[in-house]
Write a protein that holds these residues in place. Structure first.
Motif: not given
Ligand SMILES: [Zn+2]
Length: 65
Positions: A27-32, A37-49
């Motif tokens: 969330k601090a990185a601006g992603l919803s 408590k735990r967020a899971y990110l795909c390759k693309e969104h991890y890159k963005e993060y």
């Protein structure tokens, strides 16, 4: 943090996730990241993060360096 089980979906877009990260950080990185408590990110969104957090680090460097 780190590796996750197969079949887990990205909290942002629903694609296959590759990383689990504290939802607060996401969330601090601006992603919803939803309400978990735990967020899971795909390759693309991890890159963005990573891009967003890198930016913050660069700012810190500039501030203290
Ligand atoms: Zn995603």
């Amino acid at each position: 943090m780190g590796r996750i089980e197969k079949g887990i979906k990205c909290s942002v877009c629903g694609k296959e996730a590759i990383r689990s990260i504290s939802a607060e950080k996401v969330k601090a990185a601006g992603l919803s990241a939803g309400n978990e408590k735990r967020a899971y990110l795909c390759k693309e969104h991890y890159k963005e993060y990573k891009k967003k957090t890198k930016k913050d680090k660069t700012l810190d460097k500039w501030r203290y360096g």
